[in-house]
Design a protein around this motif. Structure first.
Motif, PDB file in Angstrom:
ATOM      1  N   GLN A 216       4.923 -14.416  -1.663  1.00 24.40           N
ATOM      2  CA  GLN A 216       5.873 -13.377  -1.290  1.00 24.40           C
ATOM      3  C   GLN A 216       5.756 -12.186  -2.233  1.00 24.40           C
ATOM      4  N   ALA A 217       5.479 -12.445  -3.491  1.00 24.39           N
ATOM      5  CA  ALA A 217       5.292 -11.351  -4.446  1.00 24.39           C
ATOM      6  C   ALA A 217       4.112 -10.468  -4.046  1.00 24.39           C
ATOM      7  N   ASP A 218       3.052 -11.086  -3.505  1.00 28.58           N
ATOM      8  CA  ASP A 218       1.902 -10.303  -3.037  1.00 28.58           C
ATOM      9  C   ASP A 218       2.284  -9.422  -1.855  1.00 28.58           C
ATOM     10  N   VAL A 219       3.105  -9.952  -0.952  1.00 30.38           N
ATOM     11  CA  VAL A 219       3.568  -9.167   0.196  1.00 30.38           C
ATOM     12  C   VAL A 219       4.368  -7.958  -0.286  1.00 30.38           C
ATOM     13  N   THR A 220       5.271  -8.196  -1.236  1.00 30.55           N
ATOM     14  CA  THR A 220       6.096  -7.102  -1.756  1.00 30.55           C
ATOM     15  C   THR A 220       5.245  -6.039  -2.442  1.00 30.55           C
ATOM     16  N   GLU A 221       4.254  -6.469  -3.205  1.00 30.22           N
ATOM     17  CA  GLU A 221       3.395  -5.512  -3.885  1.00 30.22           C
ATOM     18  C   GLU A 221       2.555  -4.707  -2.889  1.00 30.22           C
ATOM     19  N   LEU A 222       2.086  -5.356  -1.833  1.00 34.06           N
ATOM     20  CA  LEU A 222       1.358  -4.617  -0.812  1.00 34.06           C
ATOM     21  C   LEU A 222       2.280  -3.622  -0.115  1.00 34.06           C
ATOM     22  N   ALA A 223       3.521  -4.023   0.140  1.00 35.40           N
ATOM     23  CA  ALA A 223       4.485  -3.103   0.752  1.00 35.40           C
ATOM     24  C   ALA A 223       4.696  -1.875  -0.133  1.00 35.40           C
ATOM     25  N   ARG A 224       4.724  -2.079  -1.447  1.00 34.87           N
ATOM     26  CA  ARG A 224       4.857  -0.937  -2.360  1.00 34.87           C
ATOM     27  C   ARG A 224       3.623  -0.042  -2.305  1.00 34.87           C
ATOM     28  N   ALA A 225       2.454  -0.664  -2.225  1.00 41.08           N
ATOM     29  CA  ALA A 225       1.226   0.129  -2.136  1.00 41.08           C
ATOM     30  C   ALA A 225       1.181   0.949  -0.851  1.00 41.08           C
ATOM     31  N   LEU A 226       1.791   0.434   0.207  1.00 39.65           N
ATOM     32  CA  LEU A 226       1.765   1.098   1.507  1.00 39.65           C
ATOM     33  C   LEU A 226       2.792   2.213   1.642  1.00 39.65           C
ATOM     34  N   THR A 227       3.732   2.302   0.727  1.00 40.09           N
ATOM     35  CA  THR A 227       4.751   3.344   0.845  1.00 40.09           C
ATOM     36  C   THR A 227       4.094   4.722   0.880  1.00 40.09           C
ATOM     37  N   GLY A 228       4.623   5.545   1.747  1.00 38.38           N
ATOM     38  CA  GLY A 228       4.052   6.869   1.967  1.00 38.38           C
ATOM     39  C   GLY A 228       3.222   6.948   3.230  1.00 38.38           C
ATOM     40  N   TRP A 229       2.677   5.811   3.702  1.00 40.30           N
ATOM     41  CA  TRP A 229       1.942   5.791   4.965  1.00 40.30           C
ATOM     42  C   TRP A 229       2.961   5.998   6.087  1.00 40.30           C
TER      43      TRP A 229
END
Length: 468
Positions: A216-229
């Motif tokens: 789940q931590a990986d999902v959250t980190e990917l969601a942070r990386a995707l912010t702005g898209w």
């Protein structure tokens, strides 16, 4: 049961292709016929040429959506209804384009692969804004990349407005982004933040698959990386900027002030890239993961060799994927060369879409005169681009072979048979549509039919035709 060699033309036409047409002879060399389609495929065939790019659709939609905010209350219902009708018409037009493309396909094997990937990267047109973009999603994100690299298709899919809107990525912002800080000062009690929908589906459905080692931590980190898209001109309601430039081709926009600053650590790897390059780098690594190779291989094997994918075939396809850095044509070649995909017994029960297209092709149809495909697909239980779930439509018989679903096919087969051209003889047509795979039982039933129309309807719902 037909012998292996005798069944190969029928398998090539029906299991790999979209169904035989009476005007075309069966392939003399089945595998060569399939391989040749890689050169014959047209990413933008005639029916799809009327489809505008997603950027243009967004460019027309955003101003109309903004006008609604300044329209008087009395005029708003009519204005909203006019916008909904326009969105609906885009969706209906796209269904016709897809259907005609399938009926006319010069490369039906590759056309089937387009449908496969469109379902793998499923969107749902239940959202009106997504419905108007469903056709451009397949035309712009899937069709150009079906014979290319998986990571290129992945990036095109995840940046497409249909996917971004479907999974609410346009509302996501980094908790520590400039926009979040500004919103916190203005409206402390109404803070918007991270949306993990897109990140979760990328990992669970589009790339790695479930139980593949991410957390789940990986999902959250990917969601942070995707912010702005986001989608040009369609940001979160409190941060929409009328001056955002529209990309005529894609409609994708990156909003740097919504991006979560800092580096990310995902599945043990650190990503220090700035802005939109950060999530792109993560997607590249996910596309090259052995878990993704196995996930994709499993789904392809299930689609072509049976509901329970043969492990040896899965391993073979995954190895081709990894050995060629995600190039898809070598994977398809390994698929065609897999003996498991050529077993004479019918491997798959056709989905409603597969059955409808193969029926129309078998009847020689190249037009939609008198056909309302959206209503027909709704009746059959598989409305196009509306699976209701990011997982897409199921690819197993249990989801499509229930008695009530079969009765709907029987009813529709009767209607199609009654509309068939005069002079078509189902008894002569059957060996053309099912070369080497027509069973004695089906041939006998057709011979005993009371009329030509009854025989045609029986052919379309025979066990031989219902399966591929």
């Amino acid at each position: 049961m037909a012998s292996h060699d005798a069944a190969m033309p029928g398998i090539a036409l029906n299991r790999f292709g979209l169904g035989a047409r009476p005007s075309e002879p069966p392939p003399a060399a089945s595998k060569d016929w399939l391989f040749a389609q890689f050169d014959q495929y047209d990413a933008r065939p005639g029916p799809w040429r009327a489809q505008p790019p997603s950027g243009r659709i967004i460019g027309e939609y955003v101003p109309r959506q903004r006008e609604l905010r300044t329209t008087s209350q009395d005029a708003q219902p009519a204005a909203r209804e006019a916008l909904r009708k326009a969105q609906r018409q885009r969706y209906l037009d796209a269904i016709d384009m897809r259907t005609l493309s399938a009926l006319e396909a010069r490369a039906p094997f590759v056309e089937r692969l387009v449908h496969f990937w469109s379902n793998h990267f499923a969107i749902s047109a239940d959202n009106p804004a997504v419905s108007m973009l469903a056709g451009s999603f397949e035309a712009d994100a899937i069709r150009p990349h079906v014979l290319g690299r998986f990571e290129d298709m992945l990036l095109a899919v995840e940046r497409h407005p249909a996917m971004l809107l479907f999974l609410n990525q346009n509302t996501s912002m980094g908790p520590n982004s400039k926009v979040a800080a500004r919103n916190a000062r203005r409206n402390p009690g109404q803070q918007r933040g991270l949306n993990e929908n897109l990140a979760r589906e990328i990992m669970e459905l589009h790339t790695l698959g479930v139980r593949s080692g991410y957390s789940q931590a990986d999902v959250t980190e990917l969601a942070r990386a995707l912010t702005g898209w986001s989608v040009a001109g369609m940001g979160a309601p409190d941060t929409a900027k009328p001056g955002v430039a529209l990309n005529e081709d894609t409609g994708y926009a990156f909003h740097a002030d919504r991006h979560e600053p800092g580096s990310r650590k995902i599945m043990g790897r650190r990503y220090d890239q700035a802005g939109q390059r950060q999530a792109a780098a993560v997607l590249q690594d996910l596309a090259r993961s052995p878990a993704t190779a196995r996930h994709v291989a499993t789904k392809l094997a299930r689609h072509f060799a049976g509901d329970n994918p043969p492990p040896a075939m899965v391993e073979r396809l995954a190895r081709a994927y990894l050995d060629h850095d995600g190039e898809l044509v070598p994977v398809y070649r390994a698929l065609v060369e897999s003996p498991e995909a050529w077993r004479p017994e019918a491997a798959k029960f056709k989905t409603p879409w597969e059955w409808m297209i193969s029926s129309l092709r078998g009847l020689g149809r190249t037009d939609l005169h008198g056909l309302r495909m959206p209503a027909l697909m709704q009746q059959l239980g598989q409305p196009l681009w509306r699976p209701g779930s990011p997982a897409g439509y199921d690819d197993i018989a249990a989801s499509w072979a229930a008695p009530d679903a079969l009765m709907r096919r029987v009813e529709l087969a009767g209607r199609l048979a009654s509309q068939a051209e005069t002079g078509i003889d189902a008894r002569r047509l059957a060996p053309q549509l099912l070369p080497g795979t027509l069973s004695e039982a089906t041939a006998t039933a057709l011979g005993r039919a009371e009329s030509g129309t009854t025989a045609m309807a029986l052919l379309l719902v025979s066990p031989d035709f219902l399966r591929r």
